[in-house]
Design an enzyme around this catalytic site. Structure first.
Site, short mmCIF file in Angstrom:
data_model
loop_
_atom_site.label_atom_id
_atom_site.label_comp_id
_atom_site.label_asym_id
_atom_site.label_seq_id
_atom_site.Cartn_x
_atom_site.Cartn_y
_atom_site.Cartn_z
N GLY A 150 17.21 -60.95 -11.73
CA GLY A 150 18.04 -60.41 -10.66
C GLY A 150 19.52 -60.65 -10.91
N SER A 200 9.69 -58.56 -12.19
CA SER A 200 9.92 -57.24 -12.77
C SER A 200 9.95 -57.32 -14.29
CB SER A 200 11.26 -56.66 -12.27
OG SER A 200 11.70 -55.60 -13.09
N ALA A 237 15.94 -68.39 -7.46
CA ALA A 237 16.68 -67.21 -7.01
C ALA A 237 15.76 -66.06 -6.63
CB ALA A 237 17.65 -66.76 -8.11
N LYS A 296 23.31 -65.04 5.83
CA LYS A 296 22.48 -64.33 6.80
C LYS A 296 21.43 -65.25 7.43
CE LYS A 296 23.14 -59.79 4.70
NZ LYS A 296 24.29 -60.23 3.87
N GLY A 342 28.83 -56.43 -6.51
CA GLY A 342 28.16 -55.78 -7.63
C GLY A 342 26.71 -56.14 -7.81
N THR A 388 28.92 -48.50 7.66
CA THR A 388 28.10 -48.63 8.86
C THR A 388 28.93 -48.69 10.13
OG1 THR A 388 28.03 -51.00 8.41
CG2 THR A 388 26.13 -49.71 7.73
N ARG A 408 22.40 -50.59 10.77
CA ARG A 408 20.98 -50.37 10.48
C ARG A 408 20.17 -51.56 11.02
NH1 ARG A 408 21.40 -49.60 4.18
NH2 ARG A 408 22.76 -51.39 4.53
N GLU A 425 21.03 -55.56 10.74
CA GLU A 425 22.39 -55.83 10.29
C GLU A 425 23.24 -56.44 11.40
OE1 GLU A 425 23.66 -52.92 6.70
OE2 GLU A 425 23.77 -52.04 8.69
#
Length: 500
Positions: A145, A169, A217, A264, A305, A327, A394, A397
């Site tokens: 990631g 992944s 992570a 968050k 990024g 938003t 959204r 958020e």
């Protein structure tokens, strides 16, 4: 092109540009000693402010900023002057890119938001970081990631015995393996496709490779995607996955386990944020269980990024000619660059005692609509060329993010850019342990309401938003703000209180 800067970087740049068919019309530099000098038959025709003179720009299609060694404030000023020309702005790689070998000075690139929003390089306790990495095995979950890959690159500088890359992944694992192989061909790598929710595979991996340092992570982090049908998957990955990786680390005798958390997690309104807060609680609980492993969490904001961030989305929208979707006109976010975040995670790992949550100093919050405006200007467009449309918040958020909850206290650490959040101890671990049992026993596909119920039991400050807020009724653009530097457009205390 007109090139801003007439130092050694410009000298190397000119040779490379000519080979690629560029014509350099003029050089500009504020150093009086360089006035009227010539580099490769191109003259220094004035200072940076002279970029606004029509005769300097006549015939120019681009402006290139070639000042990698200048202080950040000087580079920002040069980029702002270049953006005011309404020509596309390019720059040479930053000093950090040049130092780590990932770029060459003669290869120009587009100006990125981190060129404006970054901070001066952070002074690190290099011996302290080397002491927990050099000659040791480091395991990184989510190694492919955005944050995990940069952590791997940073760790590689400190000469570990090996890095165990643990990634769900296959393609992301291939990318980070290729990147590390190019930059550090002698570094032993263990490349594993693995899922932190798979308790048996996680335990077997940790016991086989016995990492001394674990950087966790792996996470599902996209806020709106995790609000609906993916809620249970987010809880299992972010909470149960943290428990299984941390427990395996302790069983394998790891010295340190570091969770990459988020702002968050503070007063969360989303499944993602609340799941990260619960993951912090898992570490706080494990820290009381007598393990020799130190359990540490590090909180930071949006990473410029990174996958799923606004920056790639804005770039795509600008390339299509707009509109650029924001938003809400008053939304703010804290931002860090990927390398900055990774370096401070390693610094926290070297400093921390078990059970601590480190909060990174991210400066001032940035207005998202101004970030979009700056990206439009730096791509060579005038403000009126590309429309900005406000689409409304959204699900999950928030208007603004916080670094500390109202009940948290913080104290200084031994590093000026890191503070330690003193969190309230869990008076009752029953709800947390019950949640972990349910997450381990129930597949729960689509069990959104069940997930919210568990989170409310464990994270009392979790307050799901009842519905997305519509943006304020106002013009889609604010022309008076279009040409102001991005540093001036930060969230005010009054604005955050109004949003609250």
């Amino acid at each position: 092109a007109v090139v801003m800067g007439a130092g050694e970087a410009a000298r190397m740049l000119l040779a490379g540009l000519r080979d690629e068919g560029w014509e350099v019309l003029a050089l500009l530099d504020d150093d009086p000693a360089k006035r009227d000098a010539r580099i490769g038959n191109v003259s220094v025709q004035g200072g940076l402010e002279d970029l606004s003179r029509p005769e300097i720009l006549q015939g120019a299609t681009h402006v290139i900023v070639a000042m990698p060694g200048a202080p950040l404030a000087a580079r920002r000023r040069a980029i702002e002057l270049a953006a005011a020309t309404h020509l596309p702005v390019l720059t040479v790689p930053s000093m950090s890119e040049l130092q780590d070998g990932s770029a060459r000075v003669e290869r120009v690139r587009s100006v990125e938001p981190e060129d404006l929003l970054g901070r001066e390089p952070v002074d690190l306790d290099e011996p302290g970081i080397a002491g927990i990495i050099e000659g040791r095995t480091v395991l990184v979950t989510g190694a492919g990631g955005s944050i995990g890959a940069e952590l791997c690159r940073q760790v590689a500088h400190y000469r570990p015995a090996r890095i165990v890359l643990y990634e769900l992944s296959e393609f992301a694992l291939y990318q980070i393996e290729q990147s590390l192989g190019d930059l550090h061909p002698q570094l032993p790598l263990v490349r594993l496709v693995g899922d932190v929710r798979d308790a048996a595979h996680v335990r077997e991996t940790f016991l086989r490779y016995r990492p001394q340092l674990v950087l966790h992570a792996a996470a599902f982090k996209h806020v709106p995607l995790m609000e609906g049908e993916n809620a249970w998957a987010a809880l299992q990955n972010n909470i149960l996955g943290t428990l299984r990786a941390a427990t395996a680390a302790a069983e394998a005798g790891a010295e340190r386990f570091v969770l990459v958390s988020t702002d968050k997690a503070v007063n969360p309104t989303s499944i993602m944020g609340a799941s990260k807060r619960a993951a912090e609680m898992v570490l706080a609980h494990l820290a009381t269980q007598g393990h020799a492993t130190r359990f540490i969490a590090v909180r930071f904001g949006n990473v410029l990024g990174s996958s799923g961030s606004v920056i790639p989305k804005f770039k795509e929208q600008i390339a299509r000619g707009g509109p650029v979707t924001v938003t809400h006109p008053d939304m703010t976010r804290y931002f860090m660059t990927i390398p900055e975040a990774a370096r401070l995670v390693l610094q926290a790992a070297a400093l921390a005692d078990s059970g601590e949550v480190y909060v990174l100093d991210m400066g001032k919050p940035v207005r998202i609509d101004q970030l979009a405006r700056d990206m439009i200007r730096l791509s060579g467009h005038r403000p009126e060329d590309i429309e900005i449309v406000f689409s409304g918040l959204r699900p999950g958020e928030k208007m603004f993010e916080e670094l500390l909850a109202d009940t948290d206290q913080s104290v200084p650490s031994r590093h000026a850019r890191l503070r330690i959040a003193k969190l309230q101890r869990l008076a009752d671990t029953g709800p947390l342990l019950a949640m972990l049992r349910e997450l381990g026993e129930i597949p729960g596909a689509g069990a959104t309401e069940q997930g919210r119920r568990l989170l409310r039991d464990v994270v009392p400050e979790y307050r799901p938003e009842p519905a997305a807020l519509a943006p304020a009724a106002e013009p889609a653009r604010r022309p008076e703000a279009d040409d102001a530097p991005i540093e001036e457009h930060v969230g005010s205390n009054e604005g955050r209180e109004a949003a609250r």
